[in-house]
Design an enzyme around this catalytic site. Structure first.
Site, PDB file in Angstrom:
ATOM      1  CG  ASN A  14       1.543  -7.673  -0.884  1.00 56.05           C
ATOM      2  OD1 ASN A  14       2.337  -8.427  -1.319  1.00 56.05           O
ATOM      3  ND2 ASN A  14       2.039  -6.377  -0.304  1.00 56.05           N
ATOM      4  CG  ASN A 108       4.336  -8.395   8.474  1.00 57.88           C
ATOM      5  OD1 ASN A 108       3.402  -7.522   8.177  1.00 57.88           O
ATOM      6  ND2 ASN A 108       5.453  -7.796   8.878  1.00 57.88           N
ATOM      7  CG  HIS A 110       9.410  -5.768   6.755  1.00 58.01           C
ATOM      8  ND1 HIS A 110       8.504  -4.519   7.362  1.00 58.01           N
ATOM      9  CD2 HIS A 110      10.576  -5.267   6.432  1.00 58.01           C
ATOM     10  CE1 HIS A 110       9.536  -3.591   7.472  1.00 58.01           C
ATOM     11  NE2 HIS A 110      10.697  -4.039   7.020  1.00 58.01           N
TER      12      HIS A 110
HETATM   13  C1  GAR Z   1       3.628  -3.429   1.232  1.00 60.86           C
HETATM   14  O1  GAR Z   1       4.818  -3.009   0.750  1.00 60.86           O
HETATM   15  C2  GAR Z   1       4.029  -4.264   2.515  1.00 60.86           C
HETATM   16  O2  GAR Z   1       5.135  -4.832   2.388  1.00 60.86           O
HETATM   17  C3  GAR Z   1       4.171  -2.763   3.465  1.00 60.86           C
HETATM   18  O3  GAR Z   1       3.137  -2.124   2.923  1.00 60.86           O
HETATM   19  C4  GAR Z   1       2.889  -2.232   1.544  1.00 60.86           C
HETATM   20  C5  GAR Z   1       1.538  -2.416   1.415  1.00 60.86           C
HETATM   21  O4  GAR Z   1       1.114  -2.419   0.157  1.00 60.86           O
HETATM   22  N1  GAR Z   1       4.033  -3.391   4.844  1.00 60.86           N
HETATM   23  C6  GAR Z   1       4.760  -2.917   5.728  1.00 60.86           C
HETATM   24  O5  GAR Z   1       5.497  -1.853   5.483  1.00 60.86           O
HETATM   25  C7  GAR Z   1       4.485  -3.561   7.124  1.00 60.86           C
HETATM   26  N2  GAR Z   1       5.756  -3.116   7.900  1.00 60.86           N
HETATM   27  P1  GAR Z   1      -0.353  -3.435  -0.563  1.00 60.86           P
HETATM   28  O6  GAR Z   1      -1.321  -2.549   0.488  1.00 60.86           O
HETATM   29  O7  GAR Z   1      -0.390  -2.815  -1.816  1.00 60.86           O
HETATM   30  O8  GAR Z   1      -0.248  -4.750  -0.194  1.00 60.86           O
END
Ligand code: GAR
Length: 216
Positions: A14, A108, A110
């Site tokens: 992200n 954030n 989610h």
């Molecule tokens: C993503 O899917 C994000 O939405 C989730 O962790 C992943 C991180 O991916 N976040 C949560 O669950 C927060 N509650 P990334 O490090 O590749 O962006």
């Protein structure tokens, strides 16, 4: 200019989506001034370094008290002249001091359709396992403002993703992640537009006041 600080804990796809959006001009009035990781080994730090973005590691485990961590984080965010904080795969609950210092200025991502499959304990792959265990026909992704609850703040963008027959948590996570990359950029774009509109409205109100005072 909107100065963004991104908080991460893991792979940082992200974060990469926001870096790419800034560099292709999709977020014309934004720049990422700082990436803070809760883990020293997060690959997201490597992505930030490649994009020449300053980084900091603020790991809760290194602090005896949460207030020490909050102080260091507030110092780092302040030094980076942060306007907006983006939690992009940040797997810690932010201390309330940070949330109070940046009201309606923290968002954030989610990986579910909030209010489903969210709150304390619902993060990363656990969210998708929960969706499959519930037998839901669809899931999705949400970008929302952060308030003092967990995943309870006002929703900015939400998009649905189908659950397919035979889905594993990993397959569903990958499908949802693609949507996250798009809607996090969309949410920041909306925030920039709203900020611009507010500045224009404030200026118009000021001009109207001056004109009124000149008539009197
Ligand atoms: C993503 O899917 C994000 O939405 C989730 O962790 C992943 C991180 O991916 N976040 C949560 O669950 C927060 N509650 P990334 O490090 O590749 O962006």
């Amino acid at each position: 200019m909107l100065r963004i600080s991104v908080l991460v804990s893991g792979g940082g796809t992200n974060l990469q989506a926001v870096i790419d959006a800034v560099s292709r001009g999709a977020l014309p009035d934004a720049e990422i001034g700082l990436v803070i990781s809760s883990r020293p080994d997060a690959y997201a730090l490597e992505r930030a370094k490649q994009a020449k973005i300053p980084t900091a590691v603020i790991a809760p485990a290194n602090y005896e008290s949460p207030s020490g961590m909050s102080r260091d984080m507030l110092d780092a965010l302040g030094a980076a002249e942060t306007d907006l904080i983006v939690l992009a795969g940040y797997m810690k609950v932010l201390p309330p001091e940070i949330i109070r210092a940046y009201p309606q200025r923290i968002i954030n991502i989610h990986p579910s359709l909030i209010p489903k499959h969210c709150g304390r304990g619902y993060y990363g792959i656990r969210v998708h396992e929960s969706v499959l265990a519930a037998g839901d026909a669809e899931s999705g992704a949400t970008v929302h403002y952060v308030d003092e609850g967990v995943d309870t703040g006002e929703i900015i963008v939400q998009e649905r993703v189908p659950v397919l027959p035979g889905d594993t948590a990993g397959a569903l996570a990958a499908r949802v992640l693609e949507v996250e990359h798009r809607i996090v950029v969309q949410a920041i774009h909306t925030i920039i537009e709203n900020k611009k509109k507010k500045q224009e409205d404030d200026e118009a109100a000021m001009i109207a006041t001056i004109a009124f005072m000149n008539i009197m």
